[in-house]
Design a protein around this motif. Structure first.
Motif, PDB file in Angstrom:
ATOM      1  N   PRO A  47      25.198 -16.951  15.064  1.00 57.55           N
ATOM      2  CA  PRO A  47      26.105 -15.820  14.844  1.00 57.55           C
ATOM      3  C   PRO A  47      25.943 -15.308  13.416  1.00 57.55           C
ATOM      4  N   VAL A  48      25.985 -14.006  13.235  1.00 55.53           N
ATOM      5  CA  VAL A  48      25.732 -13.430  11.915  1.00 55.53           C
ATOM      6  C   VAL A  48      26.924 -12.589  11.489  1.00 55.53           C
ATOM      7  N   TYR A  49      27.522 -12.984  10.377  1.00 57.87           N
ATOM      8  CA  TYR A  49      28.620 -12.201   9.805  1.00 57.87           C
ATOM      9  C   TYR A  49      28.571 -12.344   8.289  1.00 57.87           C
ATOM     10  N   ASN A  50      28.420 -11.230   7.599  1.00 60.26           N
ATOM     11  CA  ASN A  50      28.469 -11.216   6.136  1.00 60.26           C
ATOM     12  C   ASN A  50      27.446 -12.190   5.533  1.00 60.26           C
ATOM     13  N   GLU A  96      13.034 -19.439  20.819  1.00 62.25           N
ATOM     14  CA  GLU A  96      13.642 -18.173  20.428  1.00 62.25           C
ATOM     15  C   GLU A  96      14.789 -18.434  19.473  1.00 62.25           C
ATOM     16  N   VAL A  97      15.031 -17.480  18.613  1.00 58.68           N
ATOM     17  CA  VAL A  97      16.224 -17.474  17.762  1.00 58.68           C
ATOM     18  C   VAL A  97      17.067 -16.291  18.207  1.00 58.68           C
ATOM     19  N   ILE A  98      18.283 -16.593  18.684  1.00 55.82           N
ATOM     20  CA  ILE A  98      19.186 -15.552  19.181  1.00 55.82           C
ATOM     21  C   ILE A  98      20.169 -15.192  18.070  1.00 55.82           C
ATOM     22  N   LEU A  99      20.014 -14.002  17.508  1.00 57.33           N
ATOM     23  CA  LEU A  99      20.945 -13.494  16.508  1.00 57.33           C
ATOM     24  C   LEU A  99      21.954 -12.573  17.188  1.00 57.33           C
ATOM     25  N   VAL A 100      23.236 -12.815  16.943  1.00 56.89           N
ATOM     26  CA  VAL A 100      24.267 -11.874  17.373  1.00 56.89           C
ATOM     27  C   VAL A 100      25.015 -11.423  16.135  1.00 56.89           C
ATOM     28  N   GLU A 101      24.820 -10.157  15.780  1.00 57.16           N
ATOM     29  CA  GLU A 101      25.446  -9.597  14.580  1.00 57.16           C
ATOM     30  C   GLU A 101      26.848  -9.116  14.945  1.00 57.16           C
ATOM     31  N   ASP A 102      27.843  -9.585  14.163  1.00 59.47           N
ATOM     32  CA  ASP A 102      29.257  -9.422  14.526  1.00 59.47           C
ATOM     33  C   ASP A 102      29.953  -8.424  13.591  1.00 59.47           C
ATOM     34  N   LYS A 103      29.392  -7.224  13.498  1.00 61.06           N
ATOM     35  CA  LYS A 103      29.929  -6.154  12.666  1.00 61.06           C
ATOM     36  C   LYS A 103      30.221  -6.633  11.241  1.00 61.06           C
ATOM     37  N   HIS A 130      27.789  -7.189  20.089  1.00 62.18           N
ATOM     38  CA  HIS A 130      28.757  -7.063  21.172  1.00 62.18           C
ATOM     39  C   HIS A 130      28.669  -5.647  21.754  1.00 62.18           C
ATOM     40  N   PRO A 131      28.946  -5.488  23.042  1.00 57.64           N
ATOM     41  CA  PRO A 131      28.818  -4.161  23.666  1.00 57.64           C
ATOM     42  C   PRO A 131      29.568  -3.059  22.930  1.00 57.64           C
ATOM     43  N   ASP A 132      30.744  -3.383  22.368  1.00 58.64           N
ATOM     44  CA  ASP A 132      31.509  -2.361  21.645  1.00 58.64           C
ATOM     45  C   ASP A 132      31.132  -2.285  20.163  1.00 58.64           C
ATOM     46  N   LYS A 133      30.196  -3.161  19.752  1.00 60.26           N
ATOM     47  CA  LYS A 133      29.707  -3.217  18.367  1.00 60.26           C
ATOM     48  C   LYS A 133      30.815  -3.517  17.351  1.00 60.26           C
ATOM     49  N   GLU A 134      31.888  -4.138  17.820  1.00 61.83           N
ATOM     50  CA  GLU A 134      33.000  -4.506  16.943  1.00 61.83           C
ATOM     51  C   GLU A 134      32.905  -5.976  16.560  1.00 61.83           C
ATOM     52  N   ASN A 135      33.814  -6.399  15.671  1.00 63.05           N
ATOM     53  CA  ASN A 135      33.874  -7.789  15.236  1.00 63.05           C
ATOM     54  C   ASN A 135      34.735  -8.604  16.197  1.00 63.05           C
ATOM     55  N   HIS A 136      34.206  -9.725  16.668  1.00 62.82           N
ATOM     56  CA  HIS A 136      34.917 -10.551  17.649  1.00 62.82           C
ATOM     57  C   HIS A 136      35.138 -11.983  17.187  1.00 62.82           C
ATOM     58  N   GLY A 137      34.526 -12.393  16.096  1.00 60.18           N
ATOM     59  CA  GLY A 137      34.683 -13.758  15.628  1.00 60.18           C
ATOM     60  C   GLY A 137      33.576 -14.676  16.133  1.00 60.18           C
ATOM     61  N   ALA A 138      33.551 -15.894  15.572  1.00 54.99           N
ATOM     62  CA  ALA A 138      32.438 -16.811  15.827  1.00 54.99           C
ATOM     63  C   ALA A 138      32.382 -17.290  17.270  1.00 54.99           C
ATOM     64  N   GLY A 139      33.542 -17.562  17.893  1.00 59.95           N
ATOM     65  CA  GLY A 139      33.543 -18.081  19.260  1.00 59.95           C
ATOM     66  C   GLY A 139      32.917 -17.128  20.263  1.00 59.95           C
ATOM     67  N   PRO A 140      33.453 -15.909  20.404  1.00 59.34           N
ATOM     68  CA  PRO A 140      32.839 -14.944  21.322  1.00 59.34           C
ATOM     69  C   PRO A 140      31.392 -14.617  20.966  1.00 59.34           C
ATOM     70  N   THR A 141      31.070 -14.647  19.673  1.00 58.90           N
ATOM     71  CA  THR A 141      29.711 -14.332  19.252  1.00 58.90           C
ATOM     72  C   THR A 141      28.732 -15.412  19.698  1.00 58.90           C
ATOM     73  N   ARG A 142      29.126 -16.679  19.550  1.00 61.67           N
ATOM     74  CA  ARG A 142      28.283 -17.764  20.055  1.00 61.67           C
ATOM     75  C   ARG A 142      28.169 -17.708  21.575  1.00 61.67           C
ATOM     76  N   ASN A 143      29.265 -17.376  22.258  1.00 63.65           N
ATOM     77  CA  ASN A 143      29.210 -17.270  23.720  1.00 63.65           C
ATOM     78  C   ASN A 143      28.230 -16.202  24.170  1.00 63.65           C
ATOM     79  N   LEU A 144      28.228 -15.069  23.495  1.00 62.91           N
ATOM     80  CA  LEU A 144      27.289 -14.006  23.851  1.00 62.91           C
ATOM     81  C   LEU A 144      25.855 -14.476  23.632  1.00 62.91           C
ATOM     82  N   ALA A 145      25.622 -15.167  22.530  1.00 58.67           N
ATOM     83  CA  ALA A 145      24.278 -15.691  22.270  1.00 58.67           C
ATOM     84  C   ALA A 145      23.858 -16.680  23.348  1.00 58.67           C
TER      85      ALA A 145
END
Length: 313
Positions: free
Chosen positions: A8-11, A31-38, A62-77
């Motif tokens: 997960p990528v944030y700041n 593979e390295v799965i990066l999920v950028e969390d706004k 995230h589909p809405d390109k908003e910030n969701h936090g580490a948990g949802p971001t890891r789940n998406l990855a």
């Protein structure tokens, strides 16, 4: 081995390149799965450059390109991952060359569902070291001795004496075992300690084995804007966040019929001890007085296992 590394990528614009390239040094990393969390910085642009440069790097938002936090971001990855094994790496941390040495041998045995190792620490600046050296020192975050998988869950609950800790950065899991046995994956409503709650449940449902415990296989990068250091340095009340964590563990345990009653009671007492620590002064001492007579072990859980004395006054 085909390992998907979840990041997960944030700041983290200053650090994510080092993290990604530390994972790509291994042929086993599929593979390295990066999920950028706004991110508020330029992390998205850095991630885009990495995805263009390296075929094994896959970038998502995230589909809405908003910030969701580490948990949802890891789940998406995890939804996007296609490897047979899962490893986790925070964007401001990095792997060492021995990261998968133990895994390559241990996972030859099909009963091994997960492997954990030791985490080192690196200070990105003198200011960060001044602020957080008392918290982390130069110490390994590790489990102190090699345990049978059945002892990992009670060990984390402080039911086995001095157990130690392992970090999600040092954990590798069979993907199929995790998907079949752990639902949900990361709790989406927890803004902090999602990884700790995840590790508790994971160690209950999966057989986790010790890898390299006496030296680091990955490194925690400590800097001034790191979220977890802000919590641990008491900019955020750690007792409050721990109450939420232990409430989550307590609620899960009460609804899990296979957990023994003595373990459920221990979890209840751990949760209660943090509630006592966080309560206003008059209520706090009333609760302490009450439980000294009715459930002394709740008080003992706080003082000896959790060390909540800093929050008694």
């Amino acid at each position: 081995m085909k390992i998907s590394v979840i990041t997960p990528v944030y700041n983290a614009e200053k650090y994510v390149t080092q993290a990604v390239e530390s994972a790509l040094q291994f042929d086993e990393v599929y593979e390295v799965i990066l999920v950028e969390d706004k991110s508020p910085d330029n992390a998205l642009e850095v991630c885009q450059q990495l995805a263009e440069k390296y075929d094994r790097v896959k970038l998502f938002q995230h589909p809405d390109k908003e910030n969701h936090g580490a948990g949802p971001t890891r789940n998406l990855a995890l939804e996007k991952a296609t490897g047979d094994f899962i490893a986790f790496l925070d964007a401001d941390d990095y792997f060492l060359p021995n990261r998968f040495d133990a895994e390559k041998e241990l996972f030859k045995d099909p009963k091994v569902e997960g492997v954990y190792g030791a985490l080192g620490v690196h200070y990105y600046s003198e200011k960060a070291k001044e602020q957080y050296y008392k918290l982390f020192g130069d110490n390994l975050t590790t489990v102190y001795k090699r345990h049978d998988p059945k002892d990992v869950f009670p060990g984390q609950l402080n039911m086995k004496g001095s157990f130690g800790l392992f970090s999600i950065d040092c954990l590798t899991i069979r993907r199929d075992s995790m998907v079949k046995k752990l639902k949900p994956l990361f709790k989406t409503h927890l803004r902090l300690h999602q990884d700790t709650e995840f590790l508790f449940r994971l160690s209950y449902y999966l057989d986790l084995y010790p890898g390299i415990l006496d030296k680091a296989v990955a490194v925690r990068g400590v800097h001034e804007s790191n979220r977890i250091t802000a919590v641990d340095s008491k900019k955020v009340n750690p007792a409050k966040t721990r109450v939420l964590l232990w409430k989550e563990i307590h609620d899960w345990a009460q609804n899990e019929n296979t957990i023994p009653e003595d373990v459920k009671l221990h979890i209840k007492r751990m949760h209660r001890s943090y509630e006592i620590a966080l309560a206003p002064a008059l209520k706090k001492w009333g609760m302490i007085t009450k439980y000294l007579f009715t459930d002394y072990k709740s008080i003992r859980s706080g003082i000896y296992n959790i060390n909540f004395r800093d929050y008694l006054l």
